[in-house]
Write a protein that holds these residues in place. Structure first.
Motif, PDB file in Angstrom:
ATOM      1  N   LEU A 116      12.291 -38.551 -59.764  1.00 19.18           N
ATOM      2  CA  LEU A 116      12.212 -37.931 -61.085  1.00 19.18           C
ATOM      3  C   LEU A 116      11.108 -38.564 -61.929  1.00 19.18           C
ATOM      4  O   LEU A 116      10.449 -37.874 -62.716  1.00 19.18           O
ATOM      5  CB  LEU A 116      13.560 -38.051 -61.794  1.00 19.18           C
ATOM      6  CG  LEU A 116      14.704 -37.209 -61.209  1.00 19.18           C
ATOM      7  CD1 LEU A 116      16.017 -37.514 -61.918  1.00 19.18           C
ATOM      8  CD2 LEU A 116      14.377 -35.722 -61.290  1.00 19.18           C
ATOM      9  N   ILE A 117      10.908 -39.887 -61.771  1.00 18.16           N
ATOM     10  CA  ILE A 117       9.826 -40.552 -62.510  1.00 18.16           C
ATOM     11  C   ILE A 117       8.473 -39.973 -62.093  1.00 18.16           C
ATOM     12  O   ILE A 117       7.619 -39.665 -62.939  1.00 18.16           O
ATOM     13  CB  ILE A 117       9.866 -42.074 -62.272  1.00 18.16           C
ATOM     14  CG1 ILE A 117      11.084 -42.687 -62.982  1.00 18.16           C
ATOM     15  CG2 ILE A 117       8.578 -42.732 -62.769  1.00 18.16           C
ATOM     16  CD1 ILE A 117      11.293 -44.154 -62.662  1.00 18.16           C
ATOM     17  N   CYS A 118       8.276 -39.815 -60.778  1.00 21.06           N
ATOM     18  CA  CYS A 118       7.012 -39.240 -60.295  1.00 21.06           C
ATOM     19  C   CYS A 118       6.822 -37.821 -60.812  1.00 21.06           C
ATOM     20  O   CYS A 118       5.717 -37.438 -61.234  1.00 21.06           O
ATOM     21  CB  CYS A 118       6.979 -39.257 -58.767  1.00 21.06           C
ATOM     22  SG  CYS A 118       6.798 -40.893 -58.037  1.00 21.06           S
ATOM     23  N   LEU A 119       7.892 -37.038 -60.793  1.00 20.52           N
ATOM     24  CA  LEU A 119       7.798 -35.662 -61.283  1.00 20.52           C
ATOM     25  C   LEU A 119       7.551 -35.619 -62.787  1.00 20.52           C
ATOM     26  O   LEU A 119       6.817 -34.746 -63.275  1.00 20.52           O
ATOM     27  CB  LEU A 119       9.073 -34.899 -60.926  1.00 20.52           C
ATOM     28  CG  LEU A 119       9.273 -34.598 -59.438  1.00 20.52           C
ATOM     29  CD1 LEU A 119      10.647 -33.981 -59.201  1.00 20.52           C
ATOM     30  CD2 LEU A 119       8.175 -33.668 -58.925  1.00 20.52           C
ATOM     31  N   ALA A 120       8.138 -36.570 -63.507  1.00 19.85           N
ATOM     32  CA  ALA A 120       7.916 -36.625 -64.956  1.00 19.85           C
ATOM     33  C   ALA A 120       6.461 -36.962 -65.264  1.00 19.85           C
ATOM     34  O   ALA A 120       5.855 -36.381 -66.178  1.00 19.85           O
ATOM     35  CB  ALA A 120       8.854 -37.649 -65.592  1.00 19.85           C
ATOM     36  N   ILE A 121       5.906 -37.916 -64.523  1.00 17.85           N
ATOM     37  CA  ILE A 121       4.491 -38.266 -64.722  1.00 17.85           C
ATOM     38  C   ILE A 121       3.611 -37.079 -64.362  1.00 17.85           C
ATOM     39  O   ILE A 121       2.630 -36.778 -65.063  1.00 17.85           O
ATOM     40  CB  ILE A 121       4.114 -39.502 -63.874  1.00 17.85           C
ATOM     41  CG1 ILE A 121       4.896 -40.719 -64.358  1.00 17.85           C
ATOM     42  CG2 ILE A 121       2.614 -39.775 -63.960  1.00 17.85           C
ATOM     43  CD1 ILE A 121       4.722 -41.950 -63.477  1.00 17.85           C
ATOM     44  N   LEU A 122       3.950 -36.375 -63.277  1.00 21.62           N
ATOM     45  CA  LEU A 122       3.191 -35.182 -62.892  1.00 21.62           C
ATOM     46  C   LEU A 122       3.234 -34.139 -64.001  1.00 21.62           C
ATOM     47  O   LEU A 122       2.197 -33.564 -64.362  1.00 21.62           O
ATOM     48  CB  LEU A 122       3.759 -34.602 -61.600  1.00 21.62           C
ATOM     49  CG  LEU A 122       3.152 -33.270 -61.147  1.00 21.62           C
ATOM     50  CD1 LEU A 122       1.688 -33.439 -60.770  1.00 21.62           C
ATOM     51  CD2 LEU A 122       3.946 -32.683 -59.979  1.00 21.62           C
ATOM     52  N   ALA A 123       4.419 -33.902 -64.543  1.00 22.34           N
ATOM     53  CA  ALA A 123       4.552 -32.908 -65.623  1.00 22.34           C
ATOM     54  C   ALA A 123       3.741 -33.323 -66.838  1.00 22.34           C
ATOM     55  O   ALA A 123       3.075 -32.489 -67.480  1.00 22.34           O
ATOM     56  CB  ALA A 123       6.028 -32.736 -65.991  1.00 22.34           C
ATOM     57  N   SER A 124       3.783 -34.621 -67.176  1.00 17.81           N
ATOM     58  CA  SER A 124       2.991 -35.118 -68.302  1.00 17.81           C
ATOM     59  C   SER A 124       1.502 -34.946 -68.048  1.00 17.81           C
ATOM     60  O   SER A 124       0.741 -34.559 -68.948  1.00 17.81           O
ATOM     61  CB  SER A 124       3.327 -36.595 -68.540  1.00 17.81           C
ATOM     62  OG  SER A 124       2.503 -37.143 -69.553  1.00 17.81           O
ATOM     63  N   ASN A 125       1.090 -35.223 -66.801  1.00 15.63           N
ATOM     64  CA  ASN A 125      -0.324 -35.049 -66.447  1.00 15.63           C
ATOM     65  C   ASN A 125      -0.756 -33.595 -66.589  1.00 15.63           C
ATOM     66  O   ASN A 125      -1.826 -33.284 -67.128  1.00 15.63           O
ATOM     67  CB  ASN A 125      -0.565 -35.516 -65.007  1.00 15.63           C
ATOM     68  CG  ASN A 125      -0.580 -37.024 -64.874  1.00 15.63           C
ATOM     69  OD1 ASN A 125      -0.456 -37.745 -65.863  1.00 15.63           O
ATOM     70  ND2 ASN A 125      -0.723 -37.501 -63.656  1.00 15.63           N
ATOM     71  N   ILE A 126       0.079 -32.696 -66.082  1.00 19.91           N
ATOM     72  CA  ILE A 126      -0.273 -31.267 -66.149  1.00 19.91           C
ATOM     73  C   ILE A 126      -0.365 -30.811 -67.600  1.00 19.91           C
ATOM     74  O   ILE A 126      -1.259 -30.033 -67.963  1.00 19.91           O
ATOM     75  CB  ILE A 126       0.760 -30.438 -65.368  1.00 19.91           C
ATOM     76  CG1 ILE A 126       0.638 -30.738 -63.863  1.00 19.91           C
ATOM     77  CG2 ILE A 126       0.569 -28.950 -65.629  1.00 19.91           C
ATOM     78  CD1 ILE A 126       1.685 -30.053 -63.010  1.00 19.91           C
ATOM     79  N   TRP A 127       0.542 -31.297 -68.425  1.00 22.95           N
ATOM     80  CA  TRP A 127       0.490 -30.954 -69.841  1.00 22.95           C
ATOM     81  C   TRP A 127      -0.812 -31.458 -70.470  1.00 22.95           C
ATOM     82  O   TRP A 127      -1.474 -30.732 -71.230  1.00 22.95           O
ATOM     83  CB  TRP A 127       1.695 -31.540 -70.565  1.00 22.95           C
ATOM     84  CG  TRP A 127       1.638 -31.381 -72.066  1.00 22.95           C
ATOM     85  CD1 TRP A 127       1.408 -32.358 -72.983  1.00 22.95           C
ATOM     86  CD2 TRP A 127       1.794 -30.167 -72.810  1.00 22.95           C
ATOM     87  NE1 TRP A 127       1.412 -31.842 -74.262  1.00 22.95           N
ATOM     88  CE2 TRP A 127       1.650 -30.491 -74.174  1.00 22.95           C
ATOM     89  CE3 TRP A 127       2.042 -28.850 -72.446  1.00 22.95           C
ATOM     90  CZ2 TRP A 127       1.761 -29.539 -75.179  1.00 22.95           C
ATOM     91  CZ3 TRP A 127       2.136 -27.900 -73.456  1.00 22.95           C
ATOM     92  CH2 TRP A 127       2.004 -28.250 -74.798  1.00 22.95           C
ATOM     93  N   ALA A 128      -1.196 -32.703 -70.149  1.00 22.59           N
ATOM     94  CA  ALA A 128      -2.442 -33.253 -70.679  1.00 22.59           C
ATOM     95  C   ALA A 128      -3.644 -32.489 -70.137  1.00 22.59           C
ATOM     96  O   ALA A 128      -4.587 -32.164 -70.883  1.00 22.59           O
ATOM     97  CB  ALA A 128      -2.545 -34.736 -70.338  1.00 22.59           C
ATOM     98  N   MET A 129      -3.630 -32.180 -68.838  1.00 23.64           N
ATOM     99  CA  MET A 129      -4.746 -31.469 -68.218  1.00 23.64           C
ATOM    100  C   MET A 129      -4.925 -30.081 -68.811  1.00 23.64           C
ATOM    101  O   MET A 129      -6.061 -29.587 -68.953  1.00 23.64           O
ATOM    102  CB  MET A 129      -4.518 -31.357 -66.705  1.00 23.64           C
ATOM    103  CG  MET A 129      -4.589 -32.665 -65.949  1.00 23.64           C
ATOM    104  SD  MET A 129      -4.003 -32.470 -64.243  1.00 23.64           S
ATOM    105  CE  MET A 129      -4.101 -34.163 -63.654  1.00 23.64           C
ATOM    106  N   SER A 130      -3.831 -29.433 -69.147  1.00 23.79           N
ATOM    107  CA  SER A 130      -3.899 -28.065 -69.658  1.00 23.79           C
ATOM    108  C   SER A 130      -4.667 -27.979 -70.971  1.00 23.79           C
ATOM    109  O   SER A 130      -5.107 -26.897 -71.363  1.00 23.79           O
ATOM    110  CB  SER A 130      -2.489 -27.494 -69.835  1.00 23.79           C
ATOM    111  OG  SER A 130      -1.798 -28.192 -70.863  1.00 23.79           O
TER     112      SER A 130
END
Length: 383
Positions: A10-24
């Protein structure tokens, strides 16, 4: 242990989601010369297909690059001789200095929305392998190690990967190549096709950044030195397969250099970028103060740890990585230019290889475990 795996997943997925939000929310017009030049290569591929390998400035007849220059208020936008990232070749033509791989990947996405999808796709690959490592972990400590490293790998897809569009696909290739290297070394009979595939991936990474050619150095040492000692046909075939894979992977760059520089072995980089090795304490000090130094310490420490491992495939993985680290760090530490990502590819390739080598079991060990017995010595197992 399942709960710990779930938490790290879940930590990895949370970081991924945060990254995608920043990238967007990233802009493709942030004023960085490299960005615009990669986008020009992508534009050429979208206009001309494979003909986009020809990056002659005269092909900007639709004023695409001029428009990009004006967007960032570049004062000499009308004069191709002053364009950034372009170098003069024989015959007076001006061409892009970069290999074509990053531009090709960007060209797969619609113009104006190319960078974000590229980074998301690369991040998904990295996160997928990070989650795979967590699933493969068999002990509490290995779960923690795989979880912490996986979270770090996903986070790095924003910083420092954002520094250059070429870093994102390089990071994805390093993750896959590291996994395949560990699988290859964990087999009792090492597959010629797999080492050829690893070579193909590392050769393909050269199409993103020319210095990625150094990522194959440790493999050539690992395969070449034993052949000189034993003259083994099997080792020769594996070395030949790896070298052929690297060469095939590099074909787009070799073709681009032949078209733009007049020879497949000629560089499109200017003389200012092609300099001899030298040792500069100021440059070395910058590495010591950068996040890259942490990655270097992790890679060197993990290599030293696995060199003393009981399992043979772990020691072999450490030998491949040791040669690769020594060669690459020796090059970049004597390179008179510092950037926040120069040694990130070699450290991440090393860490992915070592991580999966520590998590995977060789086939003979798995068979012994399945019948409820533990071999007295892994060295006694058939090769």
């Amino acid at each position: 242990m399942k709960a710990v795996k779930l938490v790290f997943g879940l930590i990895c997925l949370a970081i991924l989601a945060s990254n995608i939000w920043a990238m967007s929310r990233w802009s493709e017009a942030r004023g960085v010369y490299d960005d615009i030049c990669y986008l020009r290569q992508a534009h050429l591929f979208q206009r001309f297909g494979a003909g986009g390998l020809d990056t002659n400035a005269l092909r900007d007849d639709d004023r695409y690059f001029e428009g990009k220059m004006k967007e960032i208020a570049f004062s000499e936008w009308k004069d191709p001789a002053q364009w950034p990232c372009h170098n003069p070749m024989q015959g007076g033509k001006l061409v892009l200095q970069y290999p074509p791989g990053t531009g090709f990947l960007l060209a797969l996405f619609p113009e104006g929305h190319q960078v974000v999808p590229l980074y998301i796709a690369a991040s998904l690959i990295v996160c997928g392998l990070a989650l795979s490592g967590i699933v493969l972990a068999r002990t509490p400590w290995s779960v923690v190690g795989a979880g912490v490293f996986g979270a770090l790998a996903v986070y790095l897809m924003v910083n420092p990967a954002k520094a250059s569009y070429s870093v994102a696909p390089t990071m994805a290739v390093c993750a896959v190549a590291g996994f395949l290297t560990a699988v290859w070394l964990s087999r009792d009979k090492r597959s010629v096709l797999m080492i050829a595939l690893i070579g193909l991936l590392l050769g393909a990474s050269v199409n993103f950044r020319l210095p990625n050619a150094l990522l194959a150095a440790g493999y050539f040492l690992f395969l070449g030195i034993p052949f000189l000692w034993t003259r083994s046909l099997a080792t020769f075939v594996q070395g030949l397969a790896f070298g052929a894979g690297v060469l095939v992977g590099m074909v787009p760059t070799l073709a681009a250099q032949a078209i733009n520089a007049g020879s497949a072995l000629a560089t499109t980089y200017g003389s200012a970028d092609v300099v001899g090795p030298t040792f500069d304490l100021a440059v070395f000090g910058q590495y010591l103060r950068d996040m890259q130094f942490v990655l270097i310490l992790l890679a060197v420490g993990a290599t030293a740890w696995l060199l003393g491992a009981r399992e043979r495939h772990k020691r072999l993985a450490a030998l491949v990585v040791a040669g690769n680290l020594a060669f690459n760090l020796g090059f970049f530490m004597t390179h008179p230019i510092f950037t926040p990502y120069y040694v990130v590819p070699i450290t991440m390739l090393s860490l992915w290889t070592l991580s999966f080598a520590g998590l995977l079991q060789p086939a003979a060990t798995r068979e012994a475990a399945s019948v409820g017995c533990e071999p007295a010595s892994l060295e006694a197992l058939p090769r």
